[in-house]
Design an enzyme around this catalytic site. Sequence first.
Site, PDB file in Angstrom:
ATOM      1  NE  ARG A  83      -4.917  -2.631   7.654  1.00 45.08           N
ATOM      2  CZ  ARG A  83      -5.783  -2.646   6.639  1.00 45.08           C
ATOM      3  NH1 ARG A  83      -6.896  -3.338   6.739  1.00 45.08           N
ATOM      4  NH2 ARG A  83      -5.538  -1.976   5.547  1.00 45.08           N
TER       5      ARG A  83
ATOM      6  CG  HIS B  35       2.039  -6.197   5.803  1.00 40.36           C
ATOM      7  ND1 HIS B  35       1.687  -5.845   7.093  1.00 40.36           N
ATOM      8  CD2 HIS B  35       1.434  -5.291   5.008  1.00 40.36           C
ATOM      9  CE1 HIS B  35       0.927  -4.781   7.070  1.00 40.36           C
ATOM     10  NE2 HIS B  35       0.744  -4.410   5.809  1.00 40.36           N
TER      11      HIS B  35
ATOM     12  CE1 TYR C 193      12.568   3.151 -12.874  1.00 40.57           C
ATOM     13  CE2 TYR C 193      10.711   4.442 -12.084  1.00 40.57           C
ATOM     14  CZ  TYR C 193      11.340   3.742 -13.097  1.00 40.57           C
ATOM     15  OH  TYR C 193      10.748   3.658 -14.329  1.00 40.57           O
TER      16      TYR C 193
END
Length: 911
Positions: free
Chosen positions: A35, A81, A340
């Site tokens: 990570r 993931h 968006y």
Amino acid sequence: MTEKQQNIEKIQPADIAEELQESYLDYAMSVIVSRALPDARDGLKPVQRRILYTMWENGLRPGSKFRKSAAVVGEVLKSLHPHGDISVYDALVRMTQDFSLRYPLIEGQGNFGCFTKDTKIKLTNGKNLSFEELIKEHKKGIKNYTYTVNLSGLIEIAQIKHPRLTKKNAEIIKVSLDNGAEIKCTPNHLFMLRNGVYKEAKDLKPNDSLMPIYQRLSTKTDRLNREGYALIYQNKKKEWVVLEKYKNLNQELYEQERNKIYNYGKATSWKTGIKKYYKEDEKILLQNIIQNHKVKKIEFHSLKEDVYDLTIDGTHNFALAAGIFVHNSVDGDSAAAYRYTEARLAKISEELLTDIEKETVNWAPNYDASTEEPKVLPAKLPNLLLNGSMGIAVGMATNIPPHNLGEVADAIIFLAEHPDSHPKDLTQFVKGPDFPTGGIIYDKKSIEEAYVSGRGAITTRAVAEIEERKNGQFDIIITEIPYQVNKAELITRIAELVQEKKIEGIRDLRDESDREGMRIVVELKNDAPPQKILNQLYQYTDLQKDFYLNMLALAEGIRPQVMSLKDVLEAYLEHRKTVIRRRTEYDLKKAEERAHILEGLVKALNVIDKIIAAIKASANKEEAHKNLVKKFKLSDLQTTAILEMKLQNLAALERKQLEAELKEKIKLIEELRLILKNPKKILDILKKEVVELKEKHADERRTKVIPSSLKEFREEDLTPKEETLITLSQSNYIKRLKPETFKVQRRGGKGLIGVELKEEDFVKHFMSANTHDNILFFTDQGRAFQTKVYEIPQATRTSKGKIIHNFLDIPAAETISAIIAYPNDAAENRFLMMLTKNGLIKKVELSAFAKVRRTGITAIKLKKGDALKSAKLTSKNEEAIITSAKGQAIRFKESDIRPQGRNAAGVRGIR
């Protein structure tokens, strides 16, 4: 035995300390490897690698159509993931930011919608101003306010921030409303619908209801479903009218409209007043109001225009004069939600992913073993240095700055040719970090040390200039800020310093940044010293800060290691050698397979009649395959290719093409085999690809490197160098004044009060000096005290000043008998001449007073009953006159007195 009993028997006792230690170490390594830390080979963390690979596999390549970020996030979560969507989207957003990455890997689109400059915004003072007008007022420091819808769906008043040009020559769409308003904006600008959901302009449909400027104040309703609403709307007279309880938003506007309605026809209630005022039925009126914000049509404009936007903190929406709410672009804030925004890979990302299909890297099962993912990307791009990396793992952290591609490419080629070179040798190419935000970095020596060790602090500073205005006043213009400094937070910090009076002299602070570049204007007051204020900004804000380089990365993808610049480049070189070798092996395998098939086809064409006869004699395809293998000694692959061969290949031209292709493949196979046999050829290919990379993507350095170190700020750097006046009274009150305090007067002038003291007090010493000068105070007991002129408190003309004992440790029993001021560079070849009450005189070098303790030092050794009366600054070639109380005098050359030490008593000057 039951299943429960069987499970109990399987339980084994374990030491809790050992178990916790093992579990914690497993967790720590998982965070480190999976990570937090980048791989030294491709410079990517696992989440970044998974995003880029997913977009590559889904066809979101450079030049392709943008796709919603939500789709990308979903694909990454679904396949690769096993963590939260926020971590994926945050990583995606950062890879689009040209202020975070030197070479952004993803192109972003969305939440960047803007309006033409003539679009008007609804202000709370009743005015409607266009973007062009707002920008003019913003530059003058005028604050304007509009309406916004908060998270609870209620209308609030919000300050308009940063009206600005965002894009030139943008594609334009025109949205027409049923109230006659026309809005020109970019196709992706977001309009708020009545249900609070946003919709892009290009996706609007006729009769879509947009959010009008109204607010629900209560849940109470009446037959018209209107009770509890405050509503602003435009009537037929083009007047803005407020209905219902609008006091909490704009009391003045509410009162004006309320009085109009009440006074019309002497109405006894506001409802009756509405009916009489507009001569319409209340129900019809209300329907017109509610339905007056629908889309009539949308159409694309053929001409392109410059577009503008503004910022509303928190809610990110504002009211247009057309009576509706729209979204705004975000400045210094988190990105819009992934529903968006849109994304696709940037052109430079091809250099990370090209050849991944050629077995160039190792693969591993994903989290549920349903598919595979690459452990590392082929990475022709030296991404770890180019874009840097930040990450915090368990017990370790990485902070690698971005660099310039051209410099890194030159260093790679040099290291490939000189593998035994010292890490310091590489700094002749890599001058230092090259931050996307520009700025300045200092101290070549500390940069080299950081690159050799892999750790170190690099001082960064903003680019700021002092500009003089037409009226003679000054502004500080900031055009570049240090890397990772948030512009909005920086401006807030400067404002706080002004408010706390830690920095004085700033009149106004404006952010005039736009798509053309950054521009923060610090407007100064008339008498403010610009260099002093700029130095204070460097000291107290992040306009100057240290970047702490810590090049920690995963060596070979598994081992955390602090790497020098050479280590990072060696990891890249070894990785690329492996990729080129494996790519060559793959190409060789494919070339040999194709050559083998071509050999079979050419062989078949030479005996095509026999081939056809054998096929015709066979009962089916499988038998034909066996007969051809057996009769013509062909392989299975060759036989399959012959059976699938089209009749057009029998043409002479087609035969020649097959033979030519076979020759090419044979030549290619020889070349590929030579590459695999000779490591030098692999290295030559590597260098050639790096040169091509530099030619395609390299650009000019943005961050300027200053070889010299940046000295720590001294108080002098924060104080303007200017002339000043100093007065000291008999009662030891001292102050500093500006020379312009005393103006020149004509004959007959009455004079000015220079200081207001007690009746028994009077000014004993008066002198002129520079604020950066040293100032020496000599007491009657032969002691000297020293400070800087700027440390003397500045006061007004009529104030008595401060007691000198407040900042100098002068004993109360001692009286100051002399004051001398001199600049730092005047100590050489200058002398102090001191005279005592009993006529002793002494000359001592001024350099003897270079270091004076706060508690003072001995200037002259006095005998009992004697006292120091005077001290003067001299040079070698002056003359001295001593006069006594009885009118006697003596005159002699300065050279007649030999210099003595500080502790000497002097010689007889006069009896």
